[in-house]
Scaffold this motif. Sequence first.
Motif, short mmCIF file in Angstrom:
data_model
loop_
_atom_site.label_atom_id
_atom_site.label_comp_id
_atom_site.label_asym_id
_atom_site.label_seq_id
_atom_site.Cartn_x
_atom_site.Cartn_y
_atom_site.Cartn_z
N SER A 103 38.08 -21.20 50.84
CA SER A 103 38.88 -21.83 49.80
C SER A 103 38.14 -21.72 48.47
CB SER A 103 39.11 -23.30 50.13
OG SER A 103 37.87 -23.97 50.20
N VAL A 158 37.11 -32.85 47.61
CA VAL A 158 38.19 -33.22 46.70
C VAL A 158 37.68 -32.94 45.29
CG1 VAL A 158 39.62 -35.11 45.84
CG2 VAL A 158 39.09 -34.95 48.28
N LYS A 187 42.49 -30.79 47.30
CA LYS A 187 41.54 -30.95 48.40
C LYS A 187 41.35 -29.57 49.01
CE LYS A 187 42.52 -33.40 52.37
NZ LYS A 187 42.81 -34.65 53.08
N VAL A 188 40.12 -29.15 49.17
CA VAL A 188 39.87 -27.83 49.75
C VAL A 188 39.04 -27.98 51.02
CG1 VAL A 188 40.02 -26.56 47.57
CG2 VAL A 188 37.81 -27.45 48.31
N THR A 189 39.25 -27.03 51.94
CA THR A 189 38.51 -27.02 53.20
C THR A 189 37.11 -26.48 52.96
OG1 THR A 189 40.61 -26.14 53.95
CG2 THR A 189 38.92 -26.40 55.61
#
Lengths: 252, 309
Positions: A142, A158, A171-173
Amino acid sequence: MKVLVPVKRVIDYNVKVRVKADGSGVDLANVKMSMNPFDEIAVEQAIRLKEAGQADEVIAVSVGVKQNQETLRTALAMGADRAILVIATEDVHTDIEPLAVAKILKAVIDEEKPGIVLAGKQAIDNDMNATGQMLAALTGWSQATFVSELTIEGDNAVVTREVDGGLQTIKVTMPTIVTVDLRLNEPRYASLPNIMKAKKKPLDEKSAAELGVDVTPRLKIASTSEPEARLAGIKVGSVEELVEKLKEVGAV
Amino acid sequence: MGVLLIAEVNSGTLSVDATAKALTAAKQIGDVTVLCVGSGCSDAAQAAAKLDGVSKVLCAQDDAYGHDLAEPVADLIISLSSDYTHIVAPSTSASKNILPRVAALLDVMIISEVTAVVDADTFERPIYAGNAIQTVKSSDLIKVATIRTSTFEAANEGGMANVESIDACANPGLSEWIEDKVAASDRPELTSAGIVVSGGRGVGSEDDFKIIEGLADKLGAAVGASRAAVDSGYAPNDWQVGQTGKVVAPDLYVAVGISGAIQHLAGMKDSKIIVAINKDEEAPIFQVADFGLVADLFDAVPKLTEQIA
């Protein structure tokens, strides 16, 4: 978790840039060089993650010439734990393209397996604004660009991003590539004792070839020129005169 | 040769100015197909179809595309890429996020902030905050570029291209939108405004920025700010003009309490007329100003606001 922070050696942001007379580029010989200002913010954020107990090790990495050692020593003096220099050219005037830098960083990631990469959003020399996004593409991770707030919550980060209309929160993994913007933090200055300590911290050197990356540029620089200069204007003595002048030229 | 132009779509609405300016650059390269991406973008696609010089409009609607998340949009563009020699977009925060990812997935270099199209392979772009202009020739099979809109005139309306709906791609699910904080404003948009009034550190506080806004509203102008003003919390980030903020080239740019660091000049020096108001007569902003007024801004700006009809 390891944090990887790529740092670039660029002309100091206070230095007036001079285009070489033969149009081959910008004169970088005997010019003050510094760490790209956005990368300082990234280093600072990495150190803060470590201080907050969210990261175990901060690794600074730089791609370019041998002299990038100085830039890495600055990162180490700020608080990075160790450094990796990937030598990709011997000529200080050769700018390694973001795509090649991203490939080199991908190779470093494969070895180091960091949980997050914190990079500056843009280098103030080529103004490409690309390396982080390209690295995210190559890793399949991401990406969170232009970040002014960062919180790590378990398997996610976040982030608040500075975008054209204002601010966006996503929000990224994890693992993820974050590129940092100006408002994320104010980088610290390295103290003298820390500068001394930094000299003893590990700094590994590799070459782009050892990492199997071809750095041949895709963009051939045909020429570099000075922009057209604006003609000098005039000083007006009063608001009244200013309004009159603006009316004369039809600006209001 | 086919050019895929990624339209700027915000909340389902086409950003006509940015898209039409990038279209002017795209038309210089070849036949232009416009791609509209969004959670709902049929209105945007219809608007894009009316721009002069557009051959076809592709419309990809999916909830995953609602917030310009880089990963799903990049995958969509990649799925279309084999039909084109060029993939371009107006240089906005959305395209600056997405297109370098697209370029790397295609194993090509991104060409950022193009200010002139020399030929299909050769482009001009500013480097070092606009202190030098580089002409670069790409050897890549597909050219991926962002277009600096301030240097191109907007294409007119007058087209009537077909709109074709296309399927969404699978969402890699790497990111998730949470919220936008966008200040609603009746003022013109900063990058397309005919007049911009900007304040700098000299304004001194968020409250005092109201006098900048007052002048802007009198002029029907957008409000801008220097990095120093944004860093100090006087103005929101989306007002920042400069090397790493927005690049503007309005007919009239009024710089108030701005010293004129090269990083700021990078974002406004192509404005047609520049006015500088600053109490420091040595401020570098005066070197680029057509009309300079050495004065206390708290005195001069209210007077100026009053005197403009």
